[in-house]
Every structure is written in structure tokens, then in C-alpha cells.
Design an enzyme around this catalytic site. Sequence first.
Site, PDB file in Angstrom:
ATOM      1  N   ASP A  14       7.513   6.165  17.976  1.00 52.61           N
ATOM      2  CA  ASP A  14       6.707   5.295  18.837  1.00 52.61           C
ATOM      3  C   ASP A  14       7.451   3.963  18.948  1.00 52.61           C
ATOM      4  O   ASP A  14       8.393   3.712  18.196  1.00 52.61           O
ATOM      5  CB  ASP A  14       5.306   5.076  18.220  1.00 52.61           C
ATOM      6  CG  ASP A  14       4.448   4.120  19.052  1.00 52.61           C
ATOM      7  OD1 ASP A  14       4.444   4.231  20.294  1.00 52.61           O
ATOM      8  OD2 ASP A  14       3.797   3.226  18.464  1.00 52.61           O
ATOM      9  N   SER A  15       6.972   3.108  19.836  1.00 52.44           N
ATOM     10  CA  SER A  15       7.563   1.781  19.945  1.00 52.44           C
ATOM     11  C   SER A  15       7.272   0.939  18.694  1.00 52.44           C
ATOM     12  O   SER A  15       7.850  -0.123  18.524  1.00 52.44           O
ATOM     13  CB  SER A  15       6.995   1.056  21.155  1.00 52.44           C
ATOM     14  OG  SER A  15       5.603   0.860  20.974  1.00 52.44           O
ATOM     15  N   TYR A  46       7.171  -1.455  24.453  1.00 56.69           N
ATOM     16  CA  TYR A  46       7.712  -0.621  25.530  1.00 56.69           C
ATOM     17  C   TYR A  46       6.960  -0.856  26.840  1.00 56.69           C
ATOM     18  O   TYR A  46       7.521  -0.764  27.911  1.00 56.69           O
ATOM     19  CB  TYR A  46       7.575   0.857  25.171  1.00 56.69           C
ATOM     20  CG  TYR A  46       8.592   1.419  24.208  1.00 56.69           C
ATOM     21  CD1 TYR A  46       9.589   0.621  23.633  1.00 56.69           C
ATOM     22  CD2 TYR A  46       8.554   2.779  23.877  1.00 56.69           C
ATOM     23  CE1 TYR A  46      10.515   1.182  22.751  1.00 56.69           C
ATOM     24  CE2 TYR A  46       9.483   3.342  23.020  1.00 56.69           C
ATOM     25  CZ  TYR A  46      10.456   2.544  22.444  1.00 56.69           C
ATOM     26  OH  TYR A  46      11.374   3.097  21.580  1.00 56.69           O
ATOM     27  N   GLY A  47       5.677  -1.100  26.722  1.00 55.28           N
ATOM     28  CA  GLY A  47       4.798  -1.066  27.888  1.00 55.28           C
ATOM     29  C   GLY A  47       5.081  -2.107  28.941  1.00 55.28           C
ATOM     30  O   GLY A  47       4.714  -1.961  30.090  1.00 55.28           O
ATOM     31  N   CYS A  78       3.862   8.167  21.760  1.00 57.28           N
ATOM     32  CA  CYS A  78       3.767   6.963  22.575  1.00 57.28           C
ATOM     33  C   CYS A  78       3.501   7.383  24.016  1.00 57.28           C
ATOM     34  O   CYS A  78       4.283   8.162  24.579  1.00 57.28           O
ATOM     35  CB  CYS A  78       5.088   6.212  22.473  1.00 57.28           C
ATOM     36  SG  CYS A  78       5.216   4.785  23.556  1.00 57.28           S
ATOM     37  N   CYS A 196      -3.148   4.249  24.759  1.00 55.70           N
ATOM     38  CA  CYS A 196      -1.964   3.734  24.049  1.00 55.70           C
ATOM     39  C   CYS A 196      -2.206   4.017  22.578  1.00 55.70           C
ATOM     40  O   CYS A 196      -3.316   3.795  22.078  1.00 55.70           O
ATOM     41  CB  CYS A 196      -1.823   2.230  24.284  1.00 55.70           C
ATOM     42  SG  CYS A 196      -0.617   1.425  23.199  1.00 55.70           S
ATOM     43  N   THR A 197      -1.187   4.512  21.892  1.00 56.41           N
ATOM     44  CA  THR A 197      -1.410   4.953  20.509  1.00 56.41           C
ATOM     45  C   THR A 197      -1.668   3.795  19.548  1.00 56.41           C
ATOM     46  O   THR A 197      -2.100   4.015  18.411  1.00 56.41           O
ATOM     47  CB  THR A 197      -0.226   5.808  20.015  1.00 56.41           C
ATOM     48  OG1 THR A 197       0.996   5.063  20.179  1.00 56.41           O
ATOM     49  CG2 THR A 197      -0.137   7.100  20.793  1.00 56.41           C
TER      50      THR A 197
HETATM   51  N1  DGL Z   1       2.140   2.781  21.554  1.00 57.97           N
HETATM   52  C1  DGL Z   1       2.698   2.828  22.851  1.00 57.97           C
HETATM   53  C2  DGL Z   1       1.910   3.696  23.821  1.00 57.97           C
HETATM   54  O1  DGL Z   1       1.226   4.603  23.407  1.00 57.97           O
HETATM   55  C3  DGL Z   1       3.200   1.609  23.533  1.00 57.97           C
HETATM   56  C4  DGL Z   1       2.988   0.257  23.032  1.00 57.97           C
HETATM   57  C5  DGL Z   1       4.027  -0.699  23.569  1.00 57.97           C
HETATM   58  O2  DGL Z   1       5.072  -0.775  22.939  1.00 57.97           O
HETATM   59  O3  DGL Z   1       3.816  -1.297  24.636  1.00 57.97           O
HETATM   60  O4  DGL Z   1       2.003   3.530  25.009  1.00 57.97           O
END
Ligand code: DGL
Length: 277
Positions: A14-15, A46-47, A78, A196-197
Site C-alpha cells: 500500500d502507499s 498516492y491519491g 490500495c 481507501c484502505t
Molecule cells: N490507501 C490508499 C488507497 O486505498 C491510498 C492512500 C494515499 O496514499 O493516498 O487508495
Amino acid sequence: MGSDPIFSPIGVFDSGVGGLSILRALRAELPYERFVYLADSGHAPYGERGDAHVVARSRLLSAWLRQHHQIKALVVACNTATAAAIHLLRAEHPALPIVGVEPAIKPAIAQSKTKRIAVLATRGTLASEKFNTLLASLANQATFVCQPCDGLADAIEQGTQTGDATEIEALCAHYTRVTGQFGIKEGEIDTLVLGCTHYPFASALLQTLVGQSVILLETGAPVARQTRQLLGDAGLLSVSAPRGSGIDLLTTGSADTLQAAAQRWLALEAPAQNLSI
Ligand code: DGL
């Protein structure tokens, strides 16, 4: 390699710490498996950083997990990385079982009575072609209110490190308020999809904000069942080997943060290690 691939670990990335919400479900569903969890906190969030960044990181982490841990399956824990990169990862690793995560909008339709459903996710997930194709295919079955939550995954990440939830509380209050009226009366949003996780780690707070009658949906359990299914189909399911400590926690960011998050949310005592990749 020589050793039986059945005893190889499952790679999960995941991020950041959010994918621990998926790892929690994986551990419950697959008690005899070993896992390598890789948090890309040094390159998060990441988002809000665009597809090119997410694709490049997802490809790098997947290849690294294969090369250094001989993983027998990969869980992209993610939503943002799944939306941007899973098709590329599958093309690059055709023999590797790969499971992704996407917002639980189909289950939401099944559970919603008012047929007004909110989806909280990152900007990247909500803008993705994958998500919009799914949404369009279901648009005649419910009304969806999709709210990008800039900063929330990052605030959850920071909050783990500092123990201070002020920013998380402010963002959750803001985003639930702008999403609309929650409740179970006609015209109200009765189902909230955590797309989002990271967000399951704020679910108690979100539940308080939207009210106890609103259903909150996350994706850990179905992802874990799907992983079990793919491993079984590939003859790679470990059904009896003792897992032992069985978890490697790795991060491109702060090892203390990942270790604290794993302890707090999974009661995991494993040490975390920092990597530069
Ligand atoms: N946990 C990630 C997801 O499920 C992203 C969070 C992020 O880094 O923006 O999208």
C-alpha cells in the site's frame, strides 16, 4: 530456488499503513500463510500524486517483492494503485496471482434501502477509468455521491506517528458534512463506502459523524476471500504449515510508524524495517 512455492509468502503493498486494514482480514482468513507487508510511506500519498507516480511505484514494489521475497501471490492493498496499475501488473507478472482492492459499491447497492450511497476515496481512485466504468455500469441501480478526501490518508498516516487525531477529526467532519445528509429516511445516504484502505482506521469516528444507522462498508474480508480462492486455484494455499511469526513489515518511510500502526491495529509485535527503494 528449490523450496516449495507453497511456503513462500504473500506480498501485500500500500502507499502506507492503510493496507494493514487488508492485512488484518488476510491474516484472519489465511492463518497458515506468511506475509510481507510493504508500506510505501516514503512516496505517499498516492491519491494526490497522479497516475504516472502510482504506476511507477506499483511496478517497482511488485518487482522488488518478487525478486527479494519470491512471493507466491500479490495483494495490492490500495484502491488508488489498483485503479491505476493492476492491469499493468497482471500483464507484467502473468503467472502470479494478483488481487486488487476496489470500493465496495456492488455490496453497497445490495445493502442500501434508500439507494443513496456515498463513496469516500482518494482523488486518484475517483478519477480513474476503472472506477468510473464500474460506477457507470451500476448507475441505474442507485445514486452515488463520490467525495474525494484530499489529505485524509496522509492525516491518518501522521496521526499514527504522533498519536494526535485532531487533523483526522477535522477532515472527517468536513468531508462527511459536504457529502450530504446521512440517515435512513428517503433521500438520505444510508450507506457509506470506505474506498481507501486507510479509512477503516477512522471508521469509529466516521460512524459517529454519520450516525449509527448508516452502514459502513470496507473491503478487507472480500479481498481476503478472493486471495484464498486464487491461491486454492493455483494449488498454492498453505493449509497446515505453522506460520510462526510469519510477517515481515517493511517501509520506505518511518519504521516506528509502521510498527506502531501494526501494534495498535493488528496487535502485531513484529519489528518493522526501513528500506530505500
Ligand atoms: N490507501 C490508499 C488507497 O486505498 C491510498 C492512500 C494515499 O496514499 O493516498 O487508495
